[in-house]
Design a protein around this motif. Structure first.
Motif, PDB file in Angstrom:
ATOM      1  N   ALA A 204      -6.253   2.129   2.368  1.00 20.32           N
ATOM      2  CA  ALA A 204      -5.941   0.879   2.630  1.00 20.32           C
ATOM      3  C   ALA A 204      -6.588   0.089   3.311  1.00 20.32           C
ATOM      4  N   GLU A 205      -7.107   0.605   4.536  1.00 28.80           N
ATOM      5  CA  GLU A 205      -7.998  -0.128   5.790  1.00 28.80           C
ATOM      6  C   GLU A 205      -9.522  -0.362   5.037  1.00 28.80           C
ATOM      7  N   ALA A 206      -9.519   0.309   3.778  1.00 29.55           N
ATOM      8  CA  ALA A 206     -11.262   0.553   3.804  1.00 29.55           C
ATOM      9  C   ALA A 206     -11.627  -0.353   2.539  1.00 29.55           C
TER      10      ALA A 206
ATOM     11  N   GLY B 276       0.186  -0.936   0.330  1.00 29.30           N
ATOM     12  CA  GLY B 276       0.394  -0.106   0.061  1.00 29.30           C
ATOM     13  C   GLY B 276       0.888   1.006   0.286  1.00 29.30           C
ATOM     14  N   THR B 277       2.136   1.342   0.648  1.00 30.91           N
ATOM     15  CA  THR B 277       2.695   2.257   0.804  1.00 30.91           C
ATOM     16  C   THR B 277       3.404   2.584  -0.312  1.00 30.91           C
ATOM     17  N   ALA B 278       3.682   1.962  -1.290  1.00 32.68           N
ATOM     18  CA  ALA B 278       4.643   2.433  -2.887  1.00 32.68           C
ATOM     19  C   ALA B 278       3.480   2.486  -3.821  1.00 32.68           C
TER      20      ALA B 278
ATOM     21  N   ASN C 224      -2.131  -7.805   7.798  1.00 34.20           N
ATOM     22  CA  ASN C 224      -3.541  -8.426   9.363  1.00 34.20           C
ATOM     23  C   ASN C 224      -4.307  -7.438   8.557  1.00 34.20           C
ATOM     24  N   LYS C 225      -4.373  -6.879   7.004  1.00 37.38           N
ATOM     25  CA  LYS C 225      -5.472  -6.207   6.592  1.00 37.38           C
ATOM     26  C   LYS C 225      -6.996  -6.940   6.408  1.00 37.38           C
ATOM     27  N   ILE C 226      -7.768  -5.958   5.885  1.00 36.79           N
ATOM     28  CA  ILE C 226      -9.046  -7.729   5.793  1.00 36.79           C
ATOM     29  C   ILE C 226      -9.029  -8.457   4.639  1.00 36.79           C
TER      30      ILE C 226
HETATM   31  C1  PLP Z   1      -1.860  -0.698   6.351  1.00 38.24           C
HETATM   32  C2  PLP Z   1      -1.568   0.507   5.717  1.00 38.24           C
HETATM   33  C3  PLP Z   1      -1.259   1.572   4.656  1.00 38.24           C
HETATM   34  C4  PLP Z   1       0.250   1.045   3.802  1.00 38.24           C
HETATM   35  O1  PLP Z   1       0.171  -0.239   3.496  1.00 38.24           O
HETATM   36  P1  PLP Z   1       1.182  -0.847   3.619  1.00 38.24           P
HETATM   37  O2  PLP Z   1       0.259  -2.300   2.514  1.00 38.24           O
HETATM   38  O3  PLP Z   1       1.331  -1.784   4.639  1.00 38.24           O
HETATM   39  O4  PLP Z   1       2.080  -0.403   2.606  1.00 38.24           O
HETATM   40  C5  PLP Z   1      -1.433   3.093   4.395  1.00 38.24           C
HETATM   41  N1  PLP Z   1      -2.231   3.645   5.542  1.00 38.24           N
HETATM   42  C6  PLP Z   1      -2.861   2.856   6.137  1.00 38.24           C
HETATM   43  C7  PLP Z   1      -4.159   4.050   6.920  1.00 38.24           C
HETATM   44  C8  PLP Z   1      -2.552   1.352   5.746  1.00 38.24           C
HETATM   45  O5  PLP Z   1      -3.274   0.801   7.447  1.00 38.24           O
END
Ligand code: PLP
Length: 573
Positions: free
Chosen positions: A361-363, A256-258, A387-389
């Motif tokens: 990312a969390e949604a 998600g960061t990338a 840890n995501k959904i």
């Molecule tokens: C997990 C998360 C990210 C980053 O996602 P990664 O896949 O871990 O790099 C970014 N923003 C929020 C709010 C997140 O919870």
């Protein structure tokens, strides 16, 4: 006096009845490992007098330091020893200590002297008691070794959490003990003996939950050697995700960061530019702003959605414009799956013509006015971290209405290779593409996304209903426009709560239940302290009073009830 007679007679009967069994155990110990049958150790007894406790030997002889904590799987424990420990048979020779009068059947477990030396004040009263082979604290921590095994620092946990809790339990026993209670404890002990110790399973905050098909997809990849960044699953995964997000174009990336980093690059954010960013978030929303050399300006939350406050956002934009530093982008986060106030924020963004990057990312799967999150701004980002959904083990995705941007993202994510037979580069690239194996896992996970969302929502409803009697706990609810995937169930303790967030968290931790404070706002993080922020106190307050409860979709109803009952226990004590 009565207790002493009772102890003596019971121990005598016990030893006589168990004699044949004890002899067999002794022989096996002799046969299976070199050394003595018994193991003797100094322990603290009544009135802090030292005595020698007798046990069956369960470790290899001369194993070294006798004062360290041992856990299951410890190399020093013999195979038979581990069996003896599991059923607590190694403690039976302690009946001899009872006969001699060093110990009782029931009492505090005789701990190592260096722990008892640390007792202070009223806690020292437990030294008035004779130590017991079993006792109320030993019963609760019958699975101590399992519990320790799950800890990063077993020695510290043993003292800080378990020992201190045992002292509390033993003190309560000191104040109120009688033969009836002792009898109950003895029966409970014998009953458990015959079953062996049951593990106190750790309940995690949000562990991954795999279905069956992930493995099938991955297996196919291995058979066909499609384990790199090429292969059919990446395309299928992108298509699948596209269907979930209004047919937007999708680039599957390795985090998600990338994805956020590329979104900023594609939005044209450059060194020295300003980017407005939700303060109440995980650092991964803000770090990519630093990667491109831009300066984040943090915006606090509004109390209804916990996400970016539209009023502060507009104020920040106006200030920036006055300083001739019009922001280049808005990093809008939808935290814990809850949609931000999108209408208000998009209206402001459009008025000043600033692109919005939605950190969803969390949604994944949450919607606003029936439209998926991530499809309102110029770019949307999802994460498939563990840890995501739903997860690909690690991964992310960038989505956009504009095909050209997504093509460009894929180009940058594969080291910016120009279209030549050799490797030719005219731009700086990145190694950000998702691997085919991860995409395979993701395909299996997307199949169950809908189900996971319903499970997460059910978990939130369960907690809310079960904890409704506790007036000091409140929940974040949706409004008529928003639909949340409730990635994590969050609770907020009231301002005048008698119990603070850390007390509650540590209480759950002691029961081997993981919970976590809400995200600490970015404007309070040491690494971002020099950056500008627009603060109203909301996110700081949420951080101080809020807690995420275990929300794993593989939790059983028993697990959920265990969490609820442990929370209630604290409030109803
Ligand atoms: C997990 C998360 C990210 C980053 O996602 P990664 O896949 O871990 O790099 C970014 N923003 C929020 C709010 C997140 O919870």
């Amino acid at each position: 006096m009565l207790k002493r007679i009772f102890d003596f007679i019971s121990a005598l009967i016990g030893l006589i009845v168990l004699l044949p069994f004890l002899v067999v155990v002794s022989i096996i110990i002799k046969l299976t490992s070199k050394g003595s049958v018994f193991y003797k150790q100094e322990r603290t007894g009544q009135n802090a007098k030292l005595f020698t406790i007798l046990k069956f030997r369960s470790m290899i002889e001369n194993h070294g330091d006798k004062n360290t904590v041992t856990v299951i799987g410890d190399q020093r424990i013999t195979n038979f020893g581990s069996f003896l420990r599991k059923y607590k048979i190694d403690e039976l020779p302690g009946l001899w200590n009872v006969l001699k009068g060093d110990m009782s059947l029931v009492g505090p477990r005789p701990d190592l002297p260096h722990y008892y030396n640390l007792l202070e004040g009223e806690d020292r009263k437990i030294l008035d008691l004779k130590p017991g082979i079993t006792g109320p604290a030993s019963l609760k921590y019958a699975n101590e070794e399992q519990l320790l095994k799950s800890q990063q620092d077993p020695a510290k946990y043993h003292y800080e959490v378990i020992f201190k809790d045992k002292v509390r339990i033993n003190l309560a026993y000191y104040k109120n003990n009688n033969l009836l209670i002792d009898l109950k404890i003895i029966f409970a002990t014998i009953f458990r003996f015959s079953y062996g110790s049951q593990e106190i399973r750790r309940i995690w905050l949000s562990p991954p939950n795999f279905s069956k098909s992930e493995l099938d997809f991955v297996k196919r990849d291995f058979n066909l050697s499609w384990v790199s960044s090429f292969g059919p699953h990446i395309n299928s995964f992108e298509n699948c995700l596209s269907k979930i997000s209004k047919d937007f174009h999708v680039a599957a990336l390795n985090s998600g960061t990338a994805s956020l980093h590329l979104a900023l690059i594609l939005s044209g954010v450059k060194k020295g530019d300003r980017v407005l960013c939700s303060s109440f978030t995980f650092s991964a929303s803000a770090n990519p702003i630093a990667y491109v050399g831009a300066n984040p300006v943090f915006i606090d939350s509004d109390i209804d959605s916990w996400n970016m406050c539209p009023i502060l956002l507009e104020k920040a934009i106006e200030d920036c414009i006055l300083e001739h530093e019009k922001p280049k982008a808005i990093m809008l986060v939808h935290l814990y799956g809850m949609p931000a106030k999108i209408d208000e924020i998009m209206k402001i963004a459009n008025k000043y013509d600033i692109p919005v990057i939605e950190d969803a990312a969390e949604a994944l799967g949450s919607t606003y006015k029936n439209k998926p999150l991530g499809t309102f701004g110029s770019f949307g980002v999802y994460s498939f971290n563990g840890n995501k959904i739903v997860t690909t083990s690690g991964g992310g995705a960038l989505i956009c209405k504009d095909k050209d941007f997504i093509e460009k993202a894929k180009f940058l994510a594969t080291q910016a290779r120009d279209d030549k037979p050799h490797y030719e580069h005219s731009e700086i690239g990145y190694n950000y593409r998702m691997s085919n194996v991860c995409a395979a896992i993701g395909l299996g996970q997307l199949e169950v996304l809908e189900e996971r969302i319903l499970q997460k929502r059910a978990i939130k409803s369960f907690y809310k209903e079960q904890l409704s009697s506790i007036k000091e706990i409140s929940f974040l609810d949706e409004n008529e426009d928003s639909y949340s995937n409730f990635w994590l169930t969050t609770i907020l303790l009231s301002e005048n709560s008698t119990i603070d967030r850390e007390q509650l968290r540590l209480h759950l931790e002691k029961e081997n239940i993981e919970s976590r404070p809400l995200w600490k706002p970015m404007h309070l993080q040491p690494v971002f302290k020099e950056y500008k922020s627009y603060v109203n106190g909301v996110s700081e307050d949420l951080f101080n009073r809020g807690l995420c409860l275990p929300s794993g979709t593989n939790m059983s109803i028993e697990d959920l009830k265990r969490v609820v009952s442990k929370i209630k226990e604290l409030y109803e004590a």
